[in-house]
Design an enzyme around this catalytic site. Structure first.
Site, mmCIF file in Angstrom:
data_model
loop_
_atom_site.group_PDB
_atom_site.id
_atom_site.type_symbol
_atom_site.label_atom_id
_atom_site.label_comp_id
_atom_site.label_asym_id
_atom_site.label_seq_id
_atom_site.Cartn_x
_atom_site.Cartn_y
_atom_site.Cartn_z
ATOM 1 N N LYS A 27 43.195 70.102 12.545
ATOM 2 C CA LYS A 27 42.110 71.072 13.513
ATOM 3 C C LYS A 27 42.813 72.543 13.736
ATOM 4 O O LYS A 27 42.387 73.910 13.277
ATOM 5 C CB LYS A 27 41.625 71.144 14.734
ATOM 6 C CG LYS A 27 40.577 70.537 15.392
ATOM 7 C CD LYS A 27 40.366 69.562 16.478
ATOM 8 C CE LYS A 27 39.191 68.764 16.669
ATOM 9 N NZ LYS A 27 39.518 68.077 17.498
ATOM 10 N N GLN A 83 40.867 67.965 23.652
ATOM 11 C CA GLN A 83 40.755 67.164 23.189
ATOM 12 C C GLN A 83 40.174 65.872 23.915
ATOM 13 O O GLN A 83 40.939 65.518 25.135
ATOM 14 C CB GLN A 83 42.257 66.398 22.236
ATOM 15 C CG GLN A 83 41.171 65.503 20.943
ATOM 16 C CD GLN A 83 40.778 65.542 20.169
ATOM 17 O OE1 GLN A 83 40.367 66.070 19.689
ATOM 18 N NE2 GLN A 83 40.079 64.439 19.631
ATOM 19 N N ASP A 87 33.144 73.197 21.819
ATOM 20 C CA ASP A 87 32.732 71.954 21.572
ATOM 21 C C ASP A 87 31.007 71.765 22.261
ATOM 22 O O ASP A 87 30.261 70.225 20.862
ATOM 23 C CB ASP A 87 33.541 71.122 22.206
ATOM 24 C CG ASP A 87 34.128 70.216 21.561
ATOM 25 O OD1 ASP A 87 34.578 70.321 20.268
ATOM 26 O OD2 ASP A 87 35.171 69.408 22.149
#
Ligand code: NDP
Length: 298
Positions: A55, A99, A122
């Site tokens: 990422k 995460q 997200d």
């Protein structure tokens, strides 16, 4: 024998990252800095560490700023929530990604819902889920959005098609179904209690597998000519590669499904690379919205 068109998610994602990069450059001129994504990693989970490294690499490739916070796996929920508060209030941060999975002392739902919805790149926050479900502007979960982009590229209009999504998780199955409904598909969500799953799947023009069971969806589940999107990422033993070796496989049995499908995503190289590309896209969209810099059409 493979007859299906193999959908190249890697190539598509590279084009998408390049487009995001161009738009990020234009936005940077307007707001005086590049869009910025903060990634929070708690603990030492090796798979998470690999995702986070990818990422960060792609964020900088797209000309965006990457901010990393690496916390010990003993971090308390209160300390993590404090960090999220700080990032929420920091005007130089456009997107916040925590995460998953988190260590057991931390409640994932509490953490997800502590992120301000406008920085929730997200798309997991209950406000973004609600906005998506009610047809309002939302930050949409990256993996299903990536699947949608591949489907649109492959099929053009999805209107009226029969879509079956196998899996009903909050991060893949449910938002995928919402997105397909928004495209005017007739949508069925299947799950572990679905009766005669094979027959349900075999009626699908679009079949999305997000099950987490290696190669469960075989060619017998595929309608001839259907478009098959394999979200699964499973690590399975590969003794043919040597003792203790693994390979990645999807939730679809590729060979048998590809012999029936019109088009199919491979694993790896299908949906996986789209997820990070869509994360960058969401960071750009979030930044443009926060600074009222006009719509981003990507
Ligand atoms: P979850 O485990 O949260 O959900 C799995 C879903 O599959 C559940 O709804 C479950 O049903 C359903 N299911 C399980 N077994 C069966 C069965 N035998 N028949 C029918 N349905 C079944 O998984 P996720 O949604 O998080 O992930 C799904 C897959 O996608 C995984 O392989 C994961 O690694 C991958 N993934 C890939 C990403 C990417 O970037 N490409 C990102 C995220 C996930 P029920 O609800 O009834 O239990």
């Amino acid at each position: 024998m493979t007859t299906a068109n193999i959908i190249d998610g890697k190539a598509f994602s590279e084009t998408l990252v390049a487009r995001v990069g161009e738009q990020a450059g234009l936005l940077a001129e307007k707001i005086g800095r590049p869009p910025a994504l903060a990634v929070v990693l708690v603990g030492e989970d090796p798979a998470s560490a690999v995702y986070v490294r990818n990422k960060i690499e792609r964020t900088t490739t797209a000309g965006m700023r990457s901010i990393e916070h690496r916390l010990a796996d003993t971090t308390s929920q209160a300390d993590l929530l404090d960090l999220i508060d700080t990032l929420n209030d920091d005007d130089s941060v456009d997107g916040i990604l925590v995460q998953l999975p988190l260590p057991p002392q931390i409640n994932e739902e509490a953490v997800i819902n502590a992120i301000t919805p406008d920085k929730d790149v997200d798309g997991f926050h209950v406000v973004n889920a609600g906005r998506l479900a009610t047809g309002q502007d939302a930050l949409v979960p990256c993996t299903p959005f990536g699947c949608l982009l591949l489907l649109r590229d492959c099929l053009g209009s999805l209107s009226g098609l029969n879509a079956v999504v196998v899996g009903r998780s909050n991060i893949v199955g449910k938002p995928m179904a919402q997105l397909l409904l928004k495209e005017s598909c007739t949508v069925t969500i299947a799950h572990s209690r679905t009766k005669d799953l094979q027959a349900v799947c075999a009626a699908a023009d679009i079949l999305v597998a997000a099950v987490g069971r290696p190669e469960m969806i075989t060619g017998d589940f595929v309608k001839p000519g259907a478009t098959v999107i394999d979200v699964g990422i499973n690590r399975v033993p590969a003794p043919e590669r040597g003792a203790g070796k693994f390979r990645l496989t999807g939730d679809v049995h590729f060979e048998s499904a590809a012999a029936k499908a019109g088009a199919i995503t491979p694993v790896p190289g299908g949906v996986g690379p789209m997820t990070i590309a869509c994360l960058l896209r969401n960071t750009l969209v979030g930044a443009a919205r926060r600074f009222d810099a006009g719509p981003i059409d990507i």
